[in-house]
Scaffold this active site. Sequence first.
Site, short mmCIF file in Angstrom:
data_model
loop_
_atom_site.label_atom_id
_atom_site.label_comp_id
_atom_site.label_asym_id
_atom_site.label_seq_id
_atom_site.Cartn_x
_atom_site.Cartn_y
_atom_site.Cartn_z
N TYR A 248 0.83 -1.20 0.00
CA TYR A 248 0.00 0.00 0.00
C TYR A 248 0.87 1.27 0.00
CZ TYR A 248 -3.48 -3.44 1.51
OH TYR A 248 -4.28 -4.54 1.60
N HIS B 244 0.15 -12.06 0.71
CA HIS B 244 -0.74 -11.04 0.11
C HIS B 244 -1.10 -11.35 -1.35
CE1 HIS B 244 -1.51 -6.40 -0.19
NE2 HIS B 244 -2.56 -7.13 -0.54
#
Length: 306
Positions: free
Chosen positions: A52, A115
Amino acid sequence: MLGATGLRLSVVGYGASPFGNVFGDTDRAEGIAAVHYAIDHGINFFDVSPYYGLTLAETRLGEALAGRRDEVVLATKCGRYGADAFDFSVQRIKRGFEESLERLQTDFVDLLQAHDVEFATVDQIVEETIPAMRELQQQGKARYIGITGYSPKNLVAIAKRVKVDSILTYCRYNLMVADIDDELIPFAKEHGIGVINASPLHMGILTGRGAPAWHPAPNEVQDAGKKVVELCVAEGVDAPELALRFCVDHPYVTSTLVGMATRKQVEGNRNALALEGYSGLLERIEEVVSPVHNRTWRSGLAENYG
Ligand code: NAD
């Protein structure tokens, strides 16, 4: 309680991806204040990733949690480091995680998650990635380990082959879609695996501001989402609050992760828990959404679609 882990998570979890400015620019000081406000008002679960904002979100969450680390359940991720940067190898997982710990200003996380596992082969995640993460767990650097991704089918395929403590899926259970219940929830229930549901606002679609330009949902889905927001506005109901409330009511999910960057959003999302008398509105929303309900998009390797 998150599956068999013993971790107690607040039903609304704090998604820190907005700190990476992925939904537009956010203010650093306001972000820190939002995190403190959330902790002070009972939100204890925080989720982030090195992906992110290309490490920015981890750095900012680390700053915000300085001095308050022991009050929260902290989750980060490994294996995804950019829009097209995936590396689920043993070396990268271990090196990447040390860097995450530094940015987060901590010695350990409560949950380390692989992820977006649909971008690797199931074999690699099962044979290489999860064993590397278990090693980190044995070293005391991660209390529990999990997998995250878009495809429930792919997440179940992995969890059938290797033990995981939690599964996080996103955009698969909210006002627009509910196929988390088809296979993933029954499987997780049977095996006592904790489930975290992310993106209750369908990654911004169910907000007044609407979807970011990169949103992968087909136009018809984005248009239906706009109509849901309009319907809520006409009824004097805050669409994000209702959307979050719908998710929080799921009977098996432990925590619903919503992305937040301001105290106002934290406050709104806390209000969701007190919302009442919305079942009639939900029925009308169902009608609006029905032509595109459960419409999904493709993510990851073709062999993992689903
Ligand atoms: P989301 O559906 O939670 O939407 C976030 C957007 O809604 C942001 O723009 C935010 O500012 C806005 N918002 C939040 N509360 C609001 C309110 N009350 N009023 C108006 N706007 C509001 O999408 P998300 O952020 O992608 O998902 C939540 C979290 O889940 C992420 O931050 C991340 O931690 C996690 N997540 C993980 C994965 C994964 O592991 N693969 C994928 C998606 C999300």
